[in-house]
Design an enzyme around this catalytic site. Sequence first.
Site, PDB file in Angstrom:
ATOM      1  N   LYS A  11      59.251  -2.300  33.677  1.00  0.00           N
ATOM      2  CA  LYS A  11      60.063  -2.967  32.668  1.00  0.00           C
ATOM      3  C   LYS A  11      59.614  -4.340  32.371  1.00  0.00           C
ATOM      4  O   LYS A  11      58.846  -4.951  33.350  1.00  0.00           O
ATOM      5  CB  LYS A  11      61.564  -2.984  32.973  1.00  0.00           C
ATOM      6  CG  LYS A  11      62.061  -1.627  33.000  1.00  0.00           C
ATOM      7  CD  LYS A  11      63.718  -1.614  33.318  1.00  0.00           C
ATOM      8  CE  LYS A  11      64.053  -0.131  33.543  1.00  0.00           C
ATOM      9  NZ  LYS A  11      65.652   0.203  33.473  1.00  0.00           N
ATOM     10  N   TYR A  43      31.961   6.406  24.918  1.00  0.00           N
ATOM     11  CA  TYR A  43      30.469   6.045  25.498  1.00  0.00           C
ATOM     12  C   TYR A  43      29.569   6.317  24.223  1.00  0.00           C
ATOM     13  O   TYR A  43      28.509   6.798  24.658  1.00  0.00           O
ATOM     14  CB  TYR A  43      30.385   7.032  26.583  1.00  0.00           C
ATOM     15  CG  TYR A  43      30.817   6.232  27.947  1.00  0.00           C
ATOM     16  CD1 TYR A  43      30.529   5.113  28.307  1.00  0.00           C
ATOM     17  CD2 TYR A  43      31.596   7.258  28.851  1.00  0.00           C
ATOM     18  CE1 TYR A  43      30.703   4.579  29.801  1.00  0.00           C
ATOM     19  CE2 TYR A  43      32.048   6.782  29.879  1.00  0.00           C
ATOM     20  CZ  TYR A  43      31.743   5.413  30.282  1.00  0.00           C
ATOM     21  OH  TYR A  43      32.151   4.822  31.625  1.00  0.00           O
ATOM     22  N   ASN A 106      30.415   4.864  40.036  1.00  0.00           N
ATOM     23  CA  ASN A 106      30.749   3.421  40.431  1.00  0.00           C
ATOM     24  C   ASN A 106      32.095   2.845  40.063  1.00  0.00           C
ATOM     25  O   ASN A 106      32.175   1.708  39.680  1.00  0.00           O
ATOM     26  CB  ASN A 106      29.614   2.419  39.557  1.00  0.00           C
ATOM     27  CG  ASN A 106      29.596   2.712  37.921  1.00  0.00           C
ATOM     28  OD1 ASN A 106      30.614   3.393  37.427  1.00  0.00           O
ATOM     29  ND2 ASN A 106      28.403   2.176  37.172  1.00  0.00           N
ATOM     30  N   HIS A 109      35.238   1.310  35.149  1.00  0.00           N
ATOM     31  CA  HIS A 109      34.401   0.931  33.848  1.00  0.00           C
ATOM     32  C   HIS A 109      35.097  -0.426  33.308  1.00  0.00           C
ATOM     33  O   HIS A 109      36.117  -0.766  33.522  1.00  0.00           O
ATOM     34  CB  HIS A 109      34.764   1.972  32.686  1.00  0.00           C
ATOM     35  CG  HIS A 109      34.453   1.438  31.189  1.00  0.00           C
ATOM     36  ND1 HIS A 109      33.203   1.454  30.802  1.00  0.00           N
ATOM     37  CD2 HIS A 109      35.102   0.770  30.317  1.00  0.00           C
ATOM     38  CE1 HIS A 109      33.129   1.121  29.582  1.00  0.00           C
ATOM     39  NE2 HIS A 109      34.534   0.498  29.430  1.00  0.00           N
ATOM     40  N   GLU A 120      37.344   0.236  22.435  1.00  0.00           N
ATOM     41  CA  GLU A 120      37.892   1.132  23.523  1.00  0.00           C
ATOM     42  C   GLU A 120      39.412   1.083  23.693  1.00  0.00           C
ATOM     43  O   GLU A 120      40.043   1.974  23.909  1.00  0.00           O
ATOM     44  CB  GLU A 120      37.225   0.623  25.080  1.00  0.00           C
ATOM     45  CG  GLU A 120      35.602   0.798  24.783  1.00  0.00           C
ATOM     46  CD  GLU A 120      34.938   0.210  25.836  1.00  0.00           C
ATOM     47  OE1 GLU A 120      35.335  -0.708  26.894  1.00  0.00           O
ATOM     48  OE2 GLU A 120      33.586   0.426  25.890  1.00  0.00           O
TER      49      GLU A 120
HETATM   50  P1  DAT Z   1      28.378  -0.106  32.644  1.00  0.00           P
HETATM   51  O1  DAT Z   1      29.244   0.935  33.077  1.00  0.00           O
HETATM   52  O2  DAT Z   1      28.093  -0.994  33.724  1.00  0.00           O
HETATM   53  O3  DAT Z   1      28.780  -1.022  31.432  1.00  0.00           O
HETATM   54  P2  DAT Z   1      26.649   1.681  31.024  1.00  0.00           P
HETATM   55  O4  DAT Z   1      27.533   1.450  29.648  1.00  0.00           O
HETATM   56  O5  DAT Z   1      24.877   1.371  30.691  1.00  0.00           O
HETATM   57  O6  DAT Z   1      27.068   0.857  32.184  1.00  0.00           O
HETATM   58  O7  DAT Z   1      26.368   3.120  31.570  1.00  0.00           O
HETATM   59  C1  DAT Z   1      28.007   3.486  31.457  1.00  0.00           C
HETATM   60  C2  DAT Z   1      27.970   4.615  32.848  1.00  0.00           C
HETATM   61  O8  DAT Z   1      27.088   5.555  32.659  1.00  0.00           O
HETATM   62  C3  DAT Z   1      27.692   3.731  33.983  1.00  0.00           C
HETATM   63  O9  DAT Z   1      29.045   3.220  34.389  1.00  0.00           O
HETATM   64  C4  DAT Z   1      27.226   5.073  34.943  1.00  0.00           C
HETATM   65  C5  DAT Z   1      26.377   5.965  34.068  1.00  0.00           C
HETATM   66  N1  DAT Z   1      25.102   5.340  34.154  1.00  0.00           N
HETATM   67  C6  DAT Z   1      24.429   4.493  33.471  1.00  0.00           C
HETATM   68  N2  DAT Z   1      23.066   4.333  33.680  1.00  0.00           N
HETATM   69  C7  DAT Z   1      22.858   5.666  34.370  1.00  0.00           C
HETATM   70  C8  DAT Z   1      21.819   6.092  35.130  1.00  0.00           C
HETATM   71  N3  DAT Z   1      20.612   5.486  35.181  1.00  0.00           N
HETATM   72  N4  DAT Z   1      21.911   7.436  35.993  1.00  0.00           N
HETATM   73  C9  DAT Z   1      23.083   7.844  35.838  1.00  0.00           C
HETATM   74  N5  DAT Z   1      24.305   7.404  35.315  1.00  0.00           N
HETATM   75  C10 DAT Z   1      24.271   6.361  34.785  1.00  0.00           C
HETATM   76 MG    MG Z   2      28.832  -0.199  29.531  1.00  0.00          MG
END
Ligand code: DAT
Ligand code: MG
Length: 139
Positions: A11, A43, A106, A109, A120
Amino acid sequence: SVNERTYIMIKPDGVQRGLVGNIIARFEQRLVQATEAHLENHYSDLKGKPFFPGLIKYMASGPVVAMVWQGLDAVKTGRAMLGTTNPLQSPPGSIRGDFALAVGRNICHGSDSVESAEKEIKLQGVVQYTTSLETWIFE
Ligand code: DAT
Ligand code: MG
């Protein structure tokens, strides 16, 4: 049943008092799962990349926690707190630097620009509010 659901709402007093993280930590079941269509739109700038199909499949594979944070330079500050895309290059102290190993896993986002953030947030559908702490945080 094991699939029974409940609606928990923090709340206005809970939000203003900065208790959101504390409460979410107790209710980590309060999660949303994005559809593949949502993620393909989210994406869309990466459509055509070799990792795109795997990224969409992984992102739709389980629940996620969606948040919007507002404040001075929120986009750049958020990215600095997350670290770089590849955890190997993320400094210790950053979220990805401390918790992640693989680029495709990772942890978090974060929008990369104000324009991406607008897109987004709109896609997710989130309301806006003002915190009464603002005058203590911003000059
Ligand atoms: P970020 O999340 O740092 O903005 P991004 O937008 O370039 O990075 O990519 C989106 C996601 O895609 C990222 O968090 C993890 C995946 N990704 C990016 N580059 C990659 C790669 N070379 N191999 C595998 N996954 C990847
Ligand atoms: Mg990105």
